[in-house]
Design a protein around this motif. Structure first.
Motif, PDB file in Angstrom:
ATOM      1  N   UNK A   1      78.963  -2.347  10.663  1.00 27.55           N
ATOM      2  CA  UNK A   1      79.059  -2.290   9.344  1.00 27.55           C
ATOM      3  C   UNK A   1      78.095  -1.282   8.999  1.00 27.55           C
ATOM      4  N   UNK A   2      78.278  -0.015   8.205  1.00 28.08           N
ATOM      5  CA  UNK A   2      77.215   0.925   7.726  1.00 28.08           C
ATOM      6  C   UNK A   2      77.453   0.726   6.206  1.00 28.08           C
ATOM      7  N   UNK A   3      76.075   1.187   5.604  1.00 26.67           N
ATOM      8  CA  UNK A   3      75.953   1.256   4.288  1.00 26.67           C
ATOM      9  C   UNK A   3      74.842   2.209   4.108  1.00 26.67           C
ATOM     10  N   UNK A   4      75.267   2.795   2.800  1.00 21.98           N
ATOM     11  CA  UNK A   4      74.364   3.843   2.293  1.00 21.98           C
ATOM     12  C   UNK A   4      73.518   2.976   1.266  1.00 21.98           C
ATOM     13  N   UNK A   5      72.049   3.421   1.126  1.00 20.71           N
ATOM     14  CA  UNK A   5      71.297   3.130  -0.202  1.00 20.71           C
ATOM     15  C   UNK A   5      70.947   4.406  -0.490  1.00 20.71           C
ATOM     16  N   UNK A   6      71.223   4.542  -1.681  1.00 19.62           N
ATOM     17  CA  UNK A   6      70.868   5.970  -2.427  1.00 19.62           C
ATOM     18  C   UNK A   6      69.967   5.694  -3.700  1.00 19.62           C
ATOM     19  N   UNK A   7      68.727   6.447  -4.022  1.00 16.53           N
ATOM     20  CA  UNK A   7      68.352   6.131  -5.189  1.00 16.53           C
ATOM     21  C   UNK A   7      66.625   6.841  -5.035  1.00 16.53           C
ATOM     22  N   UNK A   8      66.043   7.058  -5.843  1.00 14.15           N
ATOM     23  CA  UNK A   8      64.824   7.435  -5.889  1.00 14.15           C
ATOM     24  C   UNK A   8      63.620   6.726  -5.045  1.00 14.15           C
ATOM     25  N   UNK A   9      62.749   7.469  -4.720  1.00 16.10           N
ATOM     26  CA  UNK A   9      61.700   6.602  -3.861  1.00 16.10           C
ATOM     27  C   UNK A   9      61.024   5.686  -4.844  1.00 16.10           C
ATOM     28  N   UNK A  10      60.866   4.354  -4.129  1.00 14.72           N
ATOM     29  CA  UNK A  10      60.418   3.195  -4.961  1.00 14.72           C
ATOM     30  C   UNK A  10      61.245   2.440  -5.523  1.00 14.72           C
ATOM     31  N   UNK A  11      62.695   2.718  -5.512  1.00 17.12           N
ATOM     32  CA  UNK A  11      63.591   1.977  -6.321  1.00 17.12           C
ATOM     33  C   UNK A  11      64.056   0.898  -5.603  1.00 17.12           C
ATOM     34  N   UNK A  12      63.587   0.371  -4.426  1.00 16.53           N
ATOM     35  CA  UNK A  12      64.115  -0.843  -3.638  1.00 16.53           C
ATOM     36  C   UNK A  12      64.726  -0.818  -2.348  1.00 16.53           C
TER      37      UNK A  12
ATOM     38  N   UNK B   1      68.594 -12.983   9.697  1.00 14.89           N
ATOM     39  CA  UNK B   1      67.621 -13.779  10.625  1.00 14.89           C
ATOM     40  C   UNK B   1      67.549 -12.733  11.868  1.00 14.89           C
ATOM     41  N   UNK B   2      67.508 -11.325  11.553  1.00 14.20           N
ATOM     42  CA  UNK B   2      67.869 -10.318  12.502  1.00 14.20           C
ATOM     43  C   UNK B   2      66.653  -9.174  12.100  1.00 14.20           C
ATOM     44  N   UNK B   3      66.124  -8.682  13.490  1.00 17.71           N
ATOM     45  CA  UNK B   3      65.252  -7.778  13.410  1.00 17.71           C
ATOM     46  C   UNK B   3      65.518  -6.576  12.440  1.00 17.71           C
ATOM     47  N   UNK B   4      64.582  -5.703  12.225  1.00 17.32           N
ATOM     48  CA  UNK B   4      64.711  -4.727  11.348  1.00 17.32           C
ATOM     49  C   UNK B   4      63.925  -3.429  11.940  1.00 17.32           C
ATOM     50  N   UNK B   5      64.522  -2.408  11.995  1.00 20.63           N
ATOM     51  CA  UNK B   5      63.882  -1.291  12.932  1.00 20.63           C
ATOM     52  C   UNK B   5      64.076   0.009  11.799  1.00 20.63           C
ATOM     53  N   UNK B   6      63.104   0.775  11.628  1.00 16.75           N
ATOM     54  CA  UNK B   6      63.081   1.895  10.923  1.00 16.75           C
ATOM     55  C   UNK B   6      63.095   3.178  11.718  1.00 16.75           C
TER      56      UNK B   6
ATOM     57  N   UNK C   1      67.972   3.716   8.739  1.00 20.02           N
ATOM     58  CA  UNK C   1      67.425   5.221   8.772  1.00 20.02           C
ATOM     59  C   UNK C   1      67.121   5.450   7.531  1.00 20.02           C
ATOM     60  N   UNK C   2      65.627   5.978   7.410  1.00 16.67           N
ATOM     61  CA  UNK C   2      65.027   6.122   6.098  1.00 16.67           C
ATOM     62  C   UNK C   2      64.852   7.808   6.222  1.00 16.67           C
ATOM     63  N   UNK C   3      65.330   8.244   4.810  1.00 18.99           N
ATOM     64  CA  UNK C   3      65.443   9.667   4.513  1.00 18.99           C
ATOM     65  C   UNK C   3      66.629  10.204   5.423  1.00 18.99           C
TER      66      UNK C   3
ATOM     67  N   UNK D   1      74.425  -3.828  12.081  1.00 19.94           N
ATOM     68  CA  UNK D   1      74.498  -2.930  10.912  1.00 19.94           C
ATOM     69  C   UNK D   1      73.474  -1.942  10.962  1.00 19.94           C
ATOM     70  N   UNK D   2      74.130  -0.798  10.312  1.00 20.87           N
ATOM     71  CA  UNK D   2      73.183   0.314  10.307  1.00 20.87           C
ATOM     72  C   UNK D   2      72.966   0.670   8.693  1.00 20.87           C
ATOM     73  N   UNK D   3      71.908   0.855   8.290  1.00 20.70           N
ATOM     74  CA  UNK D   3      71.718   1.104   6.889  1.00 20.70           C
ATOM     75  C   UNK D   3      70.885   2.427   6.742  1.00 20.70           C
ATOM     76  N   UNK D   4      71.451   3.315   5.849  1.00 30.06           N
ATOM     77  CA  UNK D   4      71.032   4.606   5.793  1.00 30.06           C
ATOM     78  C   UNK D   4      70.466   4.468   4.425  1.00 30.06           C
ATOM     79  N   UNK D   5      69.132   5.158   4.097  1.00 33.02           N
ATOM     80  CA  UNK D   5      68.435   5.429   3.182  1.00 33.02           C
ATOM     81  C   UNK D   5      68.368   6.912   2.579  1.00 33.02           C
ATOM     82  N   UNK D   6      68.661   7.228   1.238  1.00 29.71           N
ATOM     83  CA  UNK D   6      68.215   8.758   1.054  1.00 29.71           C
ATOM     84  C   UNK D   6      68.023   8.655  -0.599  1.00 29.71           C
ATOM     85  N   UNK D   7      67.111   9.783  -0.904  1.00 28.75           N
ATOM     86  CA  UNK D   7      67.172  10.055  -2.223  1.00 28.75           C
ATOM     87  C   UNK D   7      67.508  11.433  -2.761  1.00 28.75           C
TER      88      UNK D   7
END
Length: 627
Positions: A411-422, A435-440, A474-476, A512-518
């Motif tokens: 499952x892949x998800x994109x989190x989009x928003x300004x820095x500091x929005x959560x 109950x899983x480990x999280x790696x940046x 995946x931050x930025x 689960x892969x989460x990608x974050x971007x502003x």
């Protein structure tokens, strides 16, 4: 002369006596070779006498492969059917195609080294071969020494029924180009029966080898392995484990042995029920723990779970095995088996903890659902992500969707928003709920200027996390998942290849892969279409900021009459509010007083200056902090 018509060429270096090192010429500095004494090789002498052992020069490099820990396991029962088919196919290829040239090596492909070793071991059992293992990092790079080792192994293969398992995969991250060259030279110069543990098929052995993909057992086989190892348990207990973790048979048995260790103290089941009702139930209200009328299923082997025998110990000891981090941490298993399930889950987490130290940073997750403030729609999307991860075993396996899908269960998800929005906090919330480990992911160590290195790093990254015990964040992400460029040179072509490879691995990834971007607009459109979820994190409004302010100070922090409504008028993100609250706490501690509105306003003013934002002096006038 001892012999008539002597032939001195029989002791030349290329003739069998010396080529196979059956004899050695003891030559001093002045004596010619024809008058020097000869010495028979010690290994050969002992072999003639009937004393068989591995040559001492080889014993320093190769290790005898030990059969699995369960010594009672028969070869035909050690592997699940899907892997047993590979064993039989290899044996059939070797035994039935007698007219064709026999392959020099069997390439075992994929990332599951433990299963590949079991496959090799069972092939050797069926062919009456003794298996040895050699990590290729131990091969000497000196060409003369390597030639000697290759000849000695070929000699060993002719004298004994042996096979050699060449371990490339476990050495891949640190071997040098010289060691890889030594590996290929060893294969080219030596003969025998080799298994090669490698991720992808190597073209260096074209025409001289066969190759098989060795994968983890299927989900159905893993379910049966769990049930066999645990005894009579319901399918519902193990489905969440199979849905999240991708383990081989040895790993499953290792987890179960640790959980059901005989070193743990047997307990009275009635006392266990009482402890659950009095201690655990109040802490975990949504996990409907067992009641006194349903005390049958968890008995027998499951009584060895370590619950204390005395009431005075029960609170402290029970907390050690029931540290449930969040109300929605795991999908509730059958009622009778909560203690067992929690220990099995923790055991799976431990055994699958990925080795990502050089490519990622583990985040200590602390935030729960009660800590995050988002609009209702975005919060519901986060809960859907967590629920899909939690229920994918049921949907894919029991409800048949896996048979209709060519892609992986990830499952892949994109989190989009300004820095500091959560965005990071949301990833923490999901990790804690599951109950899983999280790696940046550290993009600086993943993206390389050297052609092909980024793809190699991505493969290492996904392989290390593939067994399911981690969420990749995946931050930025726009730095790595940006729009594909027009091909102008070789670097552009390889950059696009890397993006395509990344898309393939994301789709095949089980976790689960989460990608974050502003910078959502910078993400490749084709990539966005292949994501399961896109969650937009808006700049918080006044009402949301008021809630964030109220959650910003821990309950232990002494504070006086803070005006949440007034503070919420400042256009700050949640990240800014956290920084202000932390700075205000330090300022109050240094001044020896509680956190007051005056202190918070001073911290807010500092935050405005840090962000280079205009300050409305009227907002701060009454607090006398204009200077």
């Amino acid at each position: 002369m001892i012999f008539e018509a002597p032939a001195w060429d029989i002791v030349s270096p290329e003739r069998p006596l010396r080529y196979w090192q059956l004899i050695e010429i003891i030559q001093s500095g002045v004596d010619p070779s024809i008058t020097s004494p000869l010495r028979a090789d010690e290994k050969i002498i002992n072999y003639i006498k009937g004393l068989n052992y591995l040559d001492d020069r080889l014993a320093k490099l190769v290790l005898p492969w030990k059969r699995p820990e369960n010594s009672n396991t028969q070869p035909e029962n050690s592997l699940p059917p899907s892997q047993q088919k590979a064993v039989q196919a290899i044996i059939n290829q070797l035994q039935h195609n007698t007219d064709a040239p026999q392959p020099k090596a069997i390439q075992l492909l994929g990332a599951d080294t433990a299963s590949k070793q079991l496959v090799a071991w069972q092939v050797c059992q069926c062919l009456n071969l003794e298996l040895y293992r050699l990590p290729i990092a131990l091969l000497p790079t000196d060409s003369h020494v390597l030639e000697t080792i290759a000849r000695l192994w070929e000699r060993e293969s002719r004298l004994e029924q042996v096979a050699l398992y060449l371990d490339v995969l476990s050495c891949e991250d640190y071997i040098t180009q010289g060691q890889m060259a030594a590996f290929y030279r060893f294969l080219a110069r030596g003969n025998g029966f080799f298994f090669i543990d490698i991720y992808d098929k190597t073209s260096a052995l074209e025409g001289e080898s066969l190759s098989w993909d060795i994968t983890k057992p299927t989900s159905g086989e893993q379910i049966k392995a769990w049930q066999k190892a645990l005894g009579t348990v319901s399918r519902d207990l193990v489905m969440p484990l199979v849905g999240q973790f991708n383990l081989n048979i040895a790993e499953i048995e290792k987890v179960v042995r640790k959980v059901l260790s005989p070193d743990l103290q047997p307990v009275d089941y009635t006392e266990q029920v009482k402890v659950e009702q009095e201690v655990v139930a109040p802490r975990v209200p949504d996990l409907n723990l067992i009641d006194s009328t349903s005390a049958n299923l968890g008995r027998g082997r499951f009584e060895l779970i370590g619950i204390p025998n005395t009431i005075t110990q029960k609170v402290t000891e029970t907390q050690k095995v029931t540290e449930v981090q969040d109300i929605e941490q795991v999908s509730p298993p059958p009622q009778e088996d909560n203690f067992l399930f929690k220990q099995l889950w923790d055991g799976c987490l431990e055994i699958t903890q990925p080795k990502l130290e050089t490519l990622a940073q583990r985040i200590d997750v602390k935030a729960g659902w009660q800590d995050i403030v988002l609009p209702e729609d975005e919060t519901n999307l986060l809960r859907q992500i967590a629920n899909q991860v939690r229920q994918r075993g049921k949907v894919y396996e029991e409800w048949g969707f896996q048979q209709r899908m060519n892609r992986g269960k990830g499952i892949s998800a994109l989190f989009a928003g300004e820095s500091g929005t959560g965005k990071t906090m949301a990833a923490e919330v999901i990790a804690k709920a599951l109950g899983l480990h999280l790696y940046r992911i550290d993009l600086a160590t993943v993206v390389s200027k050297y052609i092909g290195e980024t793809e190699k790093n991505l493969r290492r990254l996904f392989d290390a996390a593939e067994d399911g015990g981690a969420i990749l964040f995946f931050d930025e992400a726009d730095a790595l998942f940006g729009k594909r460029s027009e091909v102008k040179d070789a670097h552009d072509r390889y950059a696009n290849i890397e993006i395509n490879y990344l898309l393939q691995r994301l789709e095949a990834y089980r976790g689960l892969a989460i990608l974050a971007t502003n910078k959502k607009n910078s993400i490749d459109g084709a990539f966005l279409r292949r994501l399961r979820f896109i969650v937009n994190f808006p700049f918080p409004g006044v009402d949301q900021r008021a809630k964030i302010w109220q959650k910003s100070f821990p309950k232990e922090t002494p504070r006086e009459m803070l005006d949440w409504e007034r503070l919420s008028r400042f256009n700050f993100t949640g990240g800014n509010i956290h920084s202000i609250a932390l700075n205000a706490a330090f300022m109050a501690a240094a001044e020896g007083k509680s956190v007051t509105m005056d202190v918070v306003m001073r911290a807010a003013r500092m935050e405005f200056k840090k962000l280079d934002k205009l300050i409305n002096e009227a907002d701060f006038r009454e607090f006398s902090i204009l200077g």
